[in-house]
Design a protein around this motif. Structure first.
Motif, PDB file in Angstrom:
ATOM      1  N   ARG A 155      -6.279  -5.417 -27.668  1.00 61.74           N
ATOM      2  CA  ARG A 155      -5.972  -6.861 -28.281  1.00 61.74           C
ATOM      3  C   ARG A 155      -4.763  -6.593 -29.072  1.00 61.74           C
ATOM      4  O   ARG A 155      -4.275  -5.542 -29.170  1.00 61.74           O
ATOM      5  CB  ARG A 155      -7.093  -7.158 -29.264  1.00 61.74           C
ATOM      6  N   ASP A 156      -3.996  -7.742 -29.339  1.00 62.99           N
ATOM      7  CA  ASP A 156      -2.691  -7.511 -29.908  1.00 62.99           C
ATOM      8  C   ASP A 156      -2.674  -6.842 -31.089  1.00 62.99           C
ATOM      9  O   ASP A 156      -1.815  -6.059 -31.284  1.00 62.99           O
ATOM     10  CB  ASP A 156      -2.188  -9.018 -30.075  1.00 62.99           C
ATOM     11  N   PRO A 158     -14.194  -7.283 -27.826  1.00 63.78           N
ATOM     12  CA  PRO A 158     -14.536  -6.080 -28.599  1.00 63.78           C
ATOM     13  C   PRO A 158     -13.277  -5.002 -28.518  1.00 63.78           C
ATOM     14  O   PRO A 158     -12.526  -5.281 -27.699  1.00 63.78           O
ATOM     15  CB  PRO A 158     -15.604  -5.525 -27.674  1.00 63.78           C
ATOM     16  N   GLN A 159     -13.134  -4.093 -29.386  1.00 68.10           N
ATOM     17  CA  GLN A 159     -12.026  -3.183 -29.349  1.00 68.10           C
ATOM     18  C   GLN A 159     -11.857  -2.237 -28.281  1.00 68.10           C
ATOM     19  O   GLN A 159     -10.835  -1.972 -27.770  1.00 68.10           O
ATOM     20  CB  GLN A 159     -11.974  -2.342 -30.766  1.00 68.10           C
ATOM     21  N   LYS A 160     -13.077  -1.761 -27.766  1.00 64.60           N
ATOM     22  CA  LYS A 160     -13.227  -0.878 -26.741  1.00 64.60           C
ATOM     23  C   LYS A 160     -13.805  -1.533 -25.720  1.00 64.60           C
ATOM     24  O   LYS A 160     -14.894  -1.151 -25.124  1.00 64.60           O
ATOM     25  CB  LYS A 160     -13.896   0.503 -27.173  1.00 64.60           C
ATOM     26  N   TYR A 175      -3.698  -0.882 -18.580  1.00 59.94           N
ATOM     27  CA  TYR A 175      -3.742  -1.540 -19.925  1.00 59.94           C
ATOM     28  C   TYR A 175      -3.910  -3.094 -19.505  1.00 59.94           C
ATOM     29  O   TYR A 175      -2.835  -3.536 -18.795  1.00 59.94           O
ATOM     30  CB  TYR A 175      -2.877  -1.045 -20.675  1.00 59.94           C
ATOM     31  N   ILE A 176      -4.731  -3.842 -20.144  1.00 59.83           N
ATOM     32  CA  ILE A 176      -4.651  -5.038 -20.143  1.00 59.83           C
ATOM     33  C   ILE A 176      -4.492  -5.597 -21.583  1.00 59.83           C
ATOM     34  O   ILE A 176      -5.197  -5.432 -22.427  1.00 59.83           O
ATOM     35  CB  ILE A 176      -5.768  -5.860 -19.462  1.00 59.83           C
ATOM     36  N   ALA A 181      -4.918   0.434 -30.900  1.00 58.96           N
ATOM     37  CA  ALA A 181      -4.615   1.229 -29.571  1.00 58.96           C
ATOM     38  C   ALA A 181      -3.288   0.600 -28.704  1.00 58.96           C
ATOM     39  O   ALA A 181      -3.052   1.085 -27.781  1.00 58.96           O
ATOM     40  CB  ALA A 181      -5.900   0.846 -28.547  1.00 58.96           C
ATOM     41  N   LYS A 182      -2.806  -0.466 -29.258  1.00 58.95           N
ATOM     42  CA  LYS A 182      -1.638  -1.304 -28.860  1.00 58.95           C
ATOM     43  C   LYS A 182      -0.478  -0.209 -28.816  1.00 58.95           C
ATOM     44  O   LYS A 182       0.503  -0.328 -27.804  1.00 58.95           O
ATOM     45  CB  LYS A 182      -1.139  -2.610 -29.394  1.00 58.95           C
TER      46      LYS A 182
END
Length: 899
Positions: free
Chosen positions: A862-863, A824-826, A799-800, A867-868
């Motif tokens: 993203r923050d 982008p989200q994915k 994960y980044i 998916a966080k």
């Protein structure tokens, strides 16, 4: 002075008698085998008993006579004597330093005289113990005074020391052996023990409250492996141990087993060393110089001619499966890797597809196209043409390619929603029984027809339950029975479960658990809606199809007399008390065993463990891979704690907790894990007289124990109060039972790094690449900053996490987007950009990837992305609604200890 003279006379008389007894025992043919490792300490050659006697007498002189003489001389002679400075004691905390098994030091002539009349006096090149005049160097490792406390025993106040996590990944502790034995010892990547100092008695082990067991990775990929083609495989006549670096040579013609202590003859062929092309140096052969070796086995190790590599693919083609789109990825991967499948000219391959019926494919050489044969009688499934369903890969390659190209579109319009998995597996078993091999099953839903049909047992409302978690065991024994039948016919079943809904993995997993197969799981799989899972399947298949494989294997673990194995963990069938049946073995499979001390180890200073894996290679060779591990025996509780391997202990406890969850309950397993920490730290605190009982203190070797156990309690396998799908939980348990330690630890406690400020400070050079080495961060949100970017390595996934205020230059230079909002989200890949930041980030990630066989997928989060949640659930030091923070957990442990 008269007292001195009398003591000298007594001592000389005692020395004479002792040596006389020693001499007679060495010449007597009926002398018993000495049940200890003293022989190993100097190579075990003639002269060792004389040297040992001299050492013993010298010690008696030092301990009993010398102090009196010193006292006498002090009272009778006032003249001062110069004091010799004491050499600082090396790291060793109380064990005698073991001499190398094969000393190259030139022995003195006084020690070279053979005490065995059968030994040729002219034989001088054999290493010997040093003579009496070299006793000072020999005694250099003997503990005559209290040694300095090692770093591993340094008390750590857990509630006060906030930064206990080291900046670099934790390495396996090095056993407290002398440097020569240490060099010869087995790599911890292949063979690890939870205690690198073995307690002398079960009572001492019980006092320490630590688990004793082994973690094995026996078939892992190796860059260097000595392969021995000798026609004679030298083994102990009594316990069948393979000759190894820790045996001792009595003389040129005899060696003593390091497990049962039997003296064996050295075969004539073993006298010749193929590496040096010299004769008469059996102790220099590769078998005795390497603790991991592989033998090419003779026909004595075969029950039948070696089988060919046989691969059968069983594919779900129901509506669910076709809609998910996995067939395209599987067929494409097979087409790309068909020529890389391990095997030889005899390799065979076959395909079965199924929905509510079972479909076979005739691929016989000479046909113009593949023939599909449908069997609709699933209650009594049969093979329509037994001889043409498994075909030679090379002879029928074009037909196989045609079938793989056509399969993804053959069922594109299907309306079949049922799944007759059980009957398809029965057909696969019938097809594979004559040869054995590997069945690869791809399943997308709950089996709904025929034998082995299953019903949904999951209540979605109970996913967050803090009470009883039900249905962790199988609903039927159909899959276990089928697996045992397959194992009996040398066939393993590998399961790929690609489900969007509950599929009862607890039942389906049995087909792999008991046949030595492996399990892959892709929840919510969809080729377009879930690109990360699609990419993971693609990467997993590349590894799966091309990695090394062993067929019709058995594995036996032997250990020093006095130790016993009582429980195995992994995917296999237990054939006897110490023999595991493995229809297939792959380089990614891990095993664990629990051990106990049945008899006191008072007669030995070392113990050894040996695992032997007998298998057929994909090229049809019968081979035996042997690993031997040597560890010291200790008598004090502090030494047991000093040698604790906390990661190995946690992995063994995780395996035990999985069994407890299924046989008893999840809450019992969780309690047992907490109690393991409470009991061991309580035992340590109670033995340390100088520690305050009210503080939570751990020896440095166990400082990470509470943290790792807390991480385990928050892992999907064992967590409660957090929504967890039943199949997700079962898969986590399956991984714990079958993963090697190195992969399992990343699953339990991932590694977190900050990557937006990578520099070359402390970087390492790998090939032509400079690889940054950022420090490890605590798994806590307090270490995250909105201005940064963080990489979390969970083993099978990276994960980044990008903070909301992350520097635009990092986002542009590494991710290739102008600012945070445009990411982008994915995002699942990093672009190759010609910037220093991009080069450093990609170099670091590539280095992490290269350190493991499975290629992890990358997910950029993203923050504020939904998916966080996946990322934050791994921050195990933080408090959640249902679980303690790390500090709260420490207070809980302390409270339990003080009860």
């Amino acid at each position: 002075m008269e007292v001195c003279h009398s003591l000298k006379q007594i001592f000389v008389l005692f020395l004479y008698l002792f040596l006389a007894i020693d001499s007679s025992s060495t010449t007597s043919s009926a002398s018993p085998v000495i049940n200890n490792y003293d022989a190993l300490e100097g190579g075990g050659y003639p002269g060792e008993l004389f040297a040992a006697s001299a050492v013993f007498c010298f010690l008696l002189y030092i301990i009993f006579v010398f102090p009196i003489l010193e006292t006498n001389s002090a009272t009778s002679s006032p003249a001062p004597t110069p004091q010799t400075s004491r050499m600082p004691k090396p790291f060793g905390y109380g064990y005698p330093t073991l001499q190398p098994g094969y000393q190259n030091a030139t022995p003195s002539t006084s020690a070279m005289q053979p005490s065995n009349p059968g030994h040729h006096s002219g034989f001088q090149q054999y290493p010997q113990y040093p003579g009496v005049n070299q006793l000072s160097s020999t005694l250099g490792g003997l503990s005559l005074q209290h040694s300095q406390q090692p770093e591993s025993l340094r008390p750590v106040n857990l509630t006060q020391e906030r930064n206990i996590l080291p900046v670099s990944p934790v390495l396996a502790p090095v056993p407290n052996l002398n440097s020569d034995l240490r060099k010869l010892n087995c790599s911890p990547d292949s063979f690890r023990c939870t205690l690198t100092n073995i307690p002398q008695t079960q009572a001492l082990l019980n006092k320490a409250k630590l688990p004793l067991g082994l973690l094995l990775h026996p078939f892992r990929d190796l860059t260097q492996l000595p392969v021995i083609t000798s026609s004679t495989i030298v083994r102990c006549r009594s316990c069948r141990t393979y000759i190894n670096p820790f045996v001792s040579f009595i003389d040129q013609r005899r060696w003593k087993c390091n497990l049962c202590y039997r003296v064996n003859d050295v075969p004539e062929e073993f006298m010749y060393n193929p590496l040096t092309r010299s004769y008469g140096e059996p102790h220099k052969r590769p078998e005795v110089q390497n603790s991991t070796v592989e033998f090419i086995a003779s026909s004595d190790y075969m029950l039948r001619p070696p089988q060919p590599a046989v691969y059968l693919f069983v594919l779900d083609v129901s509506h669910n499966a076709v809609e998910a789109g996995y067939l395209t990825i599987v067929c494409q991967s097979l087409l790309e890797n068909l020529d890389k499948l391990p095997g030889d000219s005899r390799t065979r391959i076959g395909f079965i597809t199924f929905d509510s019926t079972v479909h076979f494919y005739n691929l016989q050489e000479g046909l113009s196209q593949p023939q599909m044969l449908i069997v609709s009688d699933i209650d009594d499934v049969f093979l329509p043409t037994p001889d043409s369903l498994l075909v030679n890969l090379h002879e029928s390659k074009e037909l196989i390619k045609d079938l793989l190209s056509a399969l993804p579109n053959m069922f594109i319009n299907t309306r079949e929603t049922h799944s007759a998995l059980g009957p398809a597996l029965q057909a696969a078993f019938k097809l594979m029984s004559p040869t054995g091999g590997r069945i690869s099953v791809f399943q997308s839903q709950l089996p709904s027809l025929g034998a082995g049909l299953l019903h949904s047992r999951e209540d979605p409302n109970q996913r967050s339950s803090t009470k009883v978690v039900q249905h962790l065991g199988p609903a039927t024994d159909f899959y276990k029975k089928l697996a045992l039948d397959c194992s009996g016919q040398q066939t393993a079943v590998d399961l790929f479960l690609l489900s969007s809904q509950y599929a009862d993995l607890a039942s389906l997993a049995c087909m792999s658990k008991y046949s030595a197969g492996c399990i892959y799981y892709y929840p919510s799989f969809h080729h377009s809606h879930n690109p990360a899972q699609a990419e993971k399947l693609q990467k997993d298949l590349k590894r799966y199809l091309t990695r090394k494989i062993g067929f019709e294997a058995v594995m036996r673990i032997r250990c020093t007399k006095g130790l016993s194995i009582h429980t195995f963990h992994g995917n296999f069938f237990v054939r006897s008390t110490d023999l595991l049946s493995l229809a297939n073995i792959n380089p990614d499979a891990g095993f664990a065993v629990q051990m106990s001390i049945e008899e006191s180890l008072t007669d030995t200073s070392l113990v050894c463990f040996q695992t032997a894996l007998l298998y057929t290679s994909s090229k049809g060779e019968r081979r035996i891979r042997v690993h031997t591990l040597c560890l010291p025996v200790v008598t004090s509780l502090s030494d047991v704690y000093a040698g604790a391997d906390v990661q190995a202990a946690v992995c063994l406890l995780a395996n035990m907790a999985v069994d407890r969850s299924v046989s008893s309950s999840l809450s019992d397993a969780r309690d047992a894990l907490v109690n393991a920490v409470v009991d061991s730290l309580s035992a340590y605190i109670s033995t340390a007289s100088n520690l305050q009982q009210s503080t939570l203190i751990a020896p440095n070797s166990l400082r990470l124990f509470p943290l790792y156990v807390l991480a385990l309690l928050k892992q999907k396998a064992f967590r409660t109060g957090t929504s967890t799908r039943l199949d997700d939980r079962i898969y986590a348990m399956c991984q714990i039972k079958s993963q090697p330690l190195v992969h399992l630890m990343k699953m339990i406690h991932p590694n977190l790094y900050r990557i937006d400020r990578l520099t070359n400070e402390g970087a390492i050079h790998v090939n032509d690449r400079v690889v940054p080495q950022p420090p490890l961060q605590k798994l806590s949100a307090e270490k995250l900053t909105r201005e940064g970017a963080f990489l979390m390595d969970c083993g099978s996934i990276f994960y980044i996490w990008i903070g909301k205020s992350c520097d635009n230059s990092f986002i542009k230079d590494v991710l290739g987007y102008p600012n945070y909002a445009s990411v982008p989200q994915k995002l699942t890949q990093l672009p190759e950009l010609d910037t220093l930041s991009s080069e450093r980030a990609r170099s670091f990630i590539t280095w992490l990837r290269d350190s493991r066989p499975l290629n992890p997928v990358l997910q950029v989060i993203r923050d504020e992305s939904p998916a966080k949640t996946d990322f934050f659930q791994h921050l195990v030091e933080d408090r959640t609604e249902a679980a303690f923070s790390y500090y709260e957990f420490l207070l809980h442990i302390q409270q339990q200890i003080c009860k």
